[in-house]
Design an enzyme around this catalytic site. Structure first.
Site, PDB file in Angstrom:
ATOM      1  CG  ASN A   1      -0.308  -0.093   2.521  1.00  0.00           C
ATOM      2  OD1 ASN A   1       0.706  -0.775   2.682  1.00  0.00           O
ATOM      3  ND2 ASN A   1      -0.862   0.575   3.510  1.00  0.00           N
TER       4      ASN A   1
ATOM      5  CE  LYS B   1       7.191 -11.057   0.629  1.00  0.00           C
ATOM      6  NZ  LYS B   1       6.473 -10.549  -0.580  1.00  0.00           N
TER       7      LYS B   1
ATOM      8  CD  GLU C   1       2.302   0.843  10.667  1.00  0.00           C
ATOM      9  OE1 GLU C   1       1.361   0.903   9.841  1.00  0.00           O
ATOM     10  OE2 GLU C   1       3.256   1.636  10.687  1.00  0.00           O
TER      11      GLU C   1
ATOM     12  CB  CYS D   1      -1.850   0.865   8.581  1.00  0.00           C
ATOM     13  SG  CYS D   1      -1.185  -0.471   7.571  1.00  0.00           S
TER      14      CYS D   1
ATOM     15  CD  GLU E   1      -6.959  -2.989   8.635  1.00  0.00           C
ATOM     16  OE1 GLU E   1      -6.222  -1.987   8.597  1.00  0.00           O
ATOM     17  OE2 GLU E   1      -6.525  -4.139   8.807  1.00  0.00           O
TER      18      GLU E   1
END
Length: 544
Positions: free
Chosen positions: A185, A208, A281, A315, A413
């Site tokens: 994102n 990665k 996170e 997020c 979410e």
């Protein structure tokens, strides 16, 4: 929201609804073919350790952007071997020289931002202004750690066991090779932005990035090498998360992960089995509280930014909006009007207010959450429909009212351009409601009373709280730590914590004059009495 109620930013370019602007653009308008050339792909992927083949795609059209190397478990092991050898040399480089690389990188990012803005847009589907948030964030982080790393890493003196006789120094040693798993994102900020403090601390990194957004991360790697980072210090591997991710955890001396809570638990378990550190996170179900004294107009404008930046695929974006009953009608009216006026588009230029979702999975989640909520009685205030006429994964910015449990959008979410409105009258109750979630990443409070805003903020169980803004001030204040509480993660990025997590603390104690044992003719009893008197004296003199 009907088509006539939303401004389709690319309509003027295409001439008709449904035409693909990247496949049939007017003269002078950049397209994917113009940006992602075979020469660019060859240049960026030359540092990827991979013996297989894969590809990535643009959300704007769903079409392939580039063929890419794909890494096997053996390739991952090879990347760590190369990184480990290079890290030993890099760690011996004086910290100020390492920091200078970050400052040169800062200048290069700003000077060549147009290149990476195109890549971010093509790989994520973002509006250009939202892509620029990543440029800002990376430049700020590079400047901060480029300036502050020498002081963060400087050897520190501490009071010893016996003052003046015990000289204690705290050193910071790099962990070695950091394994980093970066999400799709924010492919610039959450890849190289997190790697910068690891590098300046003297580590190597094996990263990665998500395959679908890896060109952005590879561009950043190329720029860091140009800024003076040894190429072998920054290794990149590509491939499916379930294949490459565990291999990364298997070899790393420390793991940095940004992504879902579910995957974060798996990463943490893998790291714990090897007794290596980890920072995570993870997800959020972030709340914005509009108190009764809030400036309704400013709060409505702020809610658009807080809820719909990067199409809600952030997020720390807001998914729950609690508004005091006394101002709720006025707020919703203004918020809905601003939302309906948002411009959706795909062009590689400033102008659109929101871009696309990243792919089919996100579109399915958003659609399911909205349709289920409406079917169970929620009211659609704005948006609520997909826009395939603009692009395959576009969904209008959506406001829901009357959302209640057990609607999925209430607690899960969404990670898309959907926000639910909840009215409240009691401030204590709304704070409890805001906290009544497993997540604790970010929150927002709107009020004209600064003192009250700080009091409410202190009661919210989130890693960051923004007063009279949605997320940008706390995230952009890089001297302060940023991260999640509860299921939203472990550890922090930014500030001293964001760098020192990539180091091991080492205490060096130099004992002088007398040993920490009976000496100068003292027997055990006299030594114990001497030390007891010394301890009492240290307390009396308020020594720590």
């Amino acid at each position: 929201m009907t088509e006539s109620q939303v401004t389709t930013e690319n309509a003027g370019q295409t001439g008709k609804t449904g035409t693909n602007p990247l496949a049939a653009a007017p003269a002078g308008v950049r397209t994917a073919v113009d940006v992602v050339t075979p020469e660019l792909v060859a240049q960026l992927t030359r540092g990827v350790v991979g013996s297989g083949r894969t590809a990535n795609h643009t959300p704007f059209t769903g079409e392939k952007l580039a063929d890419l190397p794909e890494s096997t478990p053996e390739d991952v092991a090879s990347a760590f071997e190369r990184a480990r050898a290079a890290q030993e040399v890099w760690a011996k480089t004086p910290v100020r020289r390492r920091a200078a690389v970050l400052l040169r990188f800062h200048d290069l990012v700003l000077a060549r931002q147009a290149e990476v803005l195109d890549l971010i847009q093509l790989e994520t589907g973002k509006a250009r202004l939202h892509a620029h948030e990543e440029v800002q964030a990376v430049a700020v982080a590079a400047r901060h750690y480029g300036r502050k790393a020498p002081s963060y890493l400087k050897a520190k003196r501490h009071t010893g066991a016996v003052p003046t006789l015990t000289k204690v120094t705290e050193l910071r040693q790099p962990r070695g090779v950091v394994g980093q798993i970066a999400p799709w994102n924010y492919p610039l900020e959450l890849s190289v932005g997190d790697a910068l403090p690891a590098f300046v601390a003297g580590n190597a990194v094996v990263m990665k990035p998500d395959t679908e957004t890896c060109l952005t991360a590879l561009w950043a790697r190329d720029l860091l090498v140009e800024a003076g980072l040894p190429a072998e210090v920054f290794q990149v591997v590509l491939g499916e998360g379930p294949v490459v991710g565990p291999e990364l955890v298997k070899h790393a001396d420390y793991v940095s992960f940004t992504g879902s809570t579910r995957t974060g638990r798996e990463v943490a378990q893998g790291a714990a089995a090897r007794l290596v550190g980890v920072s995570l996170e993870l997800g959020g179900k972030n709340a914005m509280l509009v108190l009764k004294d809030a400036d309704v107009e400013k709060a409505a404008a702020g809610a658009v930014r807080a809820c719909f930046s990067s199409a809600g695929q952030l997020c720390i974006s807001i998914e729950r909006l609690y508004v005091h009953e006394s101002v709720a009608d006025a707020f919703v009216e203004r918020f809905a009007a601003r939302t309906r006026a948002m411009r959706l588009g795909t062009s590689l230029a400033y102008g659109a207010d929101m871009g696309s979702l990243v792919g089919e999975r996100q579109l399915e989640t958003v659609t399911r959450h909205v349709e289920e909520a409406v079917a169970k009685g929620a009211t659609l205030v704005a948006g609520g429909v997909a826009r395939p006429d603009i692009g395959p994964y576009f969904f209008e910015p959506t406001i829901l009212d009357g959302v209640e449990a057990p609607m999925a959008v209430c607690a899960e979410e969404t990670f898309g351009p959907v926000v639910s409105i909840y009215r409240f009258t009691d401030e204590d109750e709304v704070i409890s409601l805001a906290n009544a979630t497993p997540y604790g990443l970010n929150s927002s409070v709107w009020t004209k009373d600064a003192k009250r805003g700080h009091e409410v903020a202190a009661r919210l169980r989130t890693g960051t709280v923004n007063i009279n803004e949605g997320y940008a001030p706390a995230y952009g204040s890089v001297q302060a730590p940023m991260g999640g509480m509860k299921d939203s993660g472990l550890g922090r990025r930014h500030g001293s914590e964001g760098l020192l997590k990539y180091t091991e603390a080492q205490t060096v104690a130099h004992q002088r004059v007398m040993p920490m044992a009976p000496s100068f003719g003292m027997d055990d009893e006299k030594y114990a009495a001497f030390m007891s008197r010394s301890l009492k004296a240290m307390k009396a003199f308020r020594l720590r």
